[in-house]
Design a protein around this motif. Sequence first.
Motif, short mmCIF file in Angstrom:
data_model
loop_
_atom_site.label_atom_id
_atom_site.label_comp_id
_atom_site.label_asym_id
_atom_site.label_seq_id
_atom_site.Cartn_x
_atom_site.Cartn_y
_atom_site.Cartn_z
N PRO A 269 0.82 -1.22 0.00
CA PRO A 269 0.00 0.00 0.00
C PRO A 269 0.85 1.27 0.00
O PRO A 269 1.91 1.33 0.62
CB PRO A 269 -0.81 -0.12 1.29
CG PRO A 269 -0.82 -1.58 1.61
CD PRO A 269 0.50 -2.11 1.14
N ALA A 270 0.37 2.27 -0.72
CA ALA A 270 1.09 3.54 -0.80
C ALA A 270 1.26 4.18 0.58
O ALA A 270 2.28 4.82 0.85
CB ALA A 270 0.36 4.49 -1.74
N ASP A 271 0.28 3.99 1.46
CA ASP A 271 0.37 4.57 2.80
C ASP A 271 1.57 4.01 3.57
O ASP A 271 2.18 4.72 4.37
CB ASP A 271 -0.91 4.29 3.59
CG ASP A 271 -2.08 5.12 3.10
OD1 ASP A 271 -1.85 6.08 2.32
OD2 ASP A 271 -3.23 4.83 3.49
N THR A 272 1.91 2.75 3.32
CA THR A 272 3.05 2.14 3.98
C THR A 272 4.34 2.80 3.53
O THR A 272 5.27 3.02 4.33
CB THR A 272 3.10 0.63 3.68
OG1 THR A 272 1.84 0.04 3.99
CG2 THR A 272 4.18 -0.06 4.50
N VAL A 273 4.42 3.14 2.25
CA VAL A 273 5.59 3.84 1.73
C VAL A 273 5.69 5.23 2.36
O VAL A 273 6.77 5.67 2.77
CB VAL A 273 5.53 3.95 0.20
CG1 VAL A 273 6.72 4.75 -0.34
CG2 VAL A 273 5.50 2.56 -0.43
N SER A 274 4.57 5.92 2.46
CA SER A 274 4.58 7.26 3.06
C SER A 274 5.00 7.20 4.52
O SER A 274 5.70 8.10 5.02
CB SER A 274 3.19 7.90 2.93
OG SER A 274 2.89 8.17 1.57
N GLU A 275 4.60 6.16 5.23
CA GLU A 275 5.04 5.99 6.63
C GLU A 275 6.55 5.81 6.69
O GLU A 275 7.22 6.34 7.59
CB GLU A 275 4.32 4.79 7.25
CG GLU A 275 2.84 5.01 7.49
CD GLU A 275 2.13 3.74 7.93
OE1 GLU A 275 2.84 2.72 8.15
OE2 GLU A 275 0.90 3.75 8.05
N HIS A 276 7.09 5.07 5.75
CA HIS A 276 8.54 4.87 5.72
C HIS A 276 9.26 6.19 5.45
O HIS A 276 10.27 6.50 6.09
CB HIS A 276 8.90 3.85 4.64
CG HIS A 276 10.36 3.57 4.54
ND1 HIS A 276 11.03 2.76 5.43
CD2 HIS A 276 11.30 4.00 3.65
CE1 HIS A 276 12.31 2.70 5.09
NE2 HIS A 276 12.50 3.45 4.03
N VAL A 277 8.73 6.97 4.51
CA VAL A 277 9.33 8.27 4.19
C VAL A 277 9.38 9.16 5.43
O VAL A 277 10.38 9.85 5.68
CB VAL A 277 8.55 8.97 3.06
CG1 VAL A 277 8.97 10.42 2.91
CG2 VAL A 277 8.76 8.23 1.74
N ALA A 278 8.32 9.14 6.22
CA ALA A 278 8.25 9.99 7.41
C ALA A 278 9.35 9.67 8.42
O ALA A 278 9.75 10.54 9.21
CB ALA A 278 6.88 9.85 8.07
N GLY A 279 9.86 8.44 8.40
CA GLY A 279 10.87 8.05 9.37
C GLY A 279 12.30 8.12 8.85
O GLY A 279 13.23 7.77 9.58
N LEU A 280 12.49 8.56 7.62
CA LEU A 280 13.84 8.60 7.05
C LEU A 280 14.66 9.76 7.61
O LEU A 280 14.16 10.87 7.77
CB LEU A 280 13.76 8.75 5.52
CG LEU A 280 13.33 7.51 4.72
CD1 LEU A 280 13.13 7.87 3.26
CD2 LEU A 280 14.37 6.39 4.86
N ASP A 281 15.90 9.48 7.92
CA ASP A 281 16.88 10.51 8.27
C ASP A 281 17.84 10.63 7.08
O ASP A 281 18.44 9.63 6.67
CB ASP A 281 17.65 10.13 9.53
CG ASP A 281 16.75 10.14 10.77
OD1 ASP A 281 15.93 11.06 10.90
OD2 ASP A 281 16.89 9.22 11.59
N CYS A 282 17.98 11.85 6.56
CA CYS A 282 18.74 12.03 5.32
C CYS A 282 19.85 13.05 5.47
O CYS A 282 19.74 14.01 6.26
CB CYS A 282 17.81 12.47 4.18
SG CYS A 282 16.45 11.34 3.84
#
Length: 316
Positions: A269-282
């Motif tokens: 699901p796209a929402d799962t990808v968005s959740e992952h993006v929210a936790g990225l440190d870049c």
Amino acid sequence: MGRTAPAADRFDRSIAESSDAEARRESANSRGLVTHTFVVEAPGEYAEAVARLVELAWSQRRSLFFEAVAEHWTWRQVGPHLSDPELRHLVAHSRVLRGEDLARASGSLGPELFGDIPFALQTWEAEFWDVENSPMSYGRHGSAGGFDGIPVHDVTARVGLPLPDTGATALTWTAPPPLPSWATNSGSYAEVAGPLHCTAAQALARHLSGLPRHERLTQAVPVPFAAAYPGLLKALGGQGAYTSESMALGRIAVWRLLRRMARLPDDSPADTVSEHVAGLDCLTWELPGDDIWYFHLAADHPATGTSWLVDGQDFD
């Protein structure tokens, strides 16, 4: 409307009847010019004819005409007249990047070709992507677009990098997530390394240790992934000195890369990808040799315990 098919047939015959390779190339180029001009200049009532002509060109050569179609025609105008599934998806993704919300049309598109990528910009996509100025512009005489680097608003926020791990093996770099096999003209100058079982800072230090001494930086700048998104999309979509850029292919590649980073299947699901993006440190950085086309990003996520690097330069 009825005139487009006979005209295309005449082009086909002229190409087939030409025994000289150079003449065939010139005929094909002439046909491409006619198609491009018709796409960007035809009045609104010719939407169906535009769709037919582009599909004809698409069936013979996988070109980037779909990007020009997406700039000059809305989905409501051309979408109903496009039958090739791949072409429909690419035009739709490019329209989304130009600000059109096609969430209601997603049922007629389906996720089976490129995975579950929503047909509306997600919040993190829209934060730094400018639907008016980020997309390529297509006119009668060609295309134009600007370079989208990673905006760094606070250079004082630089963080020091650790010393690279002693005896660490060299990084293995690969091409970005695969795109359709025909998309050779949208090859990316950026390469990907990962997953690496360390933080983004440790991965970056390891990467920089292999560069010439004058490029071995000791600091990097923290950035949100959303700030890196426009540049990443363009780098993976083929922006460079001598390549043709496709925003639609770039968006597909970004979503595929994010799923790879999060260890998710393509149909997650796209929402799962968005959740992952929210936790990225870049982290991002600049090298002395950076000129016009470059992209530097290191990212990690606490949930996976791994990091990834996307890095590359291109020169004129």
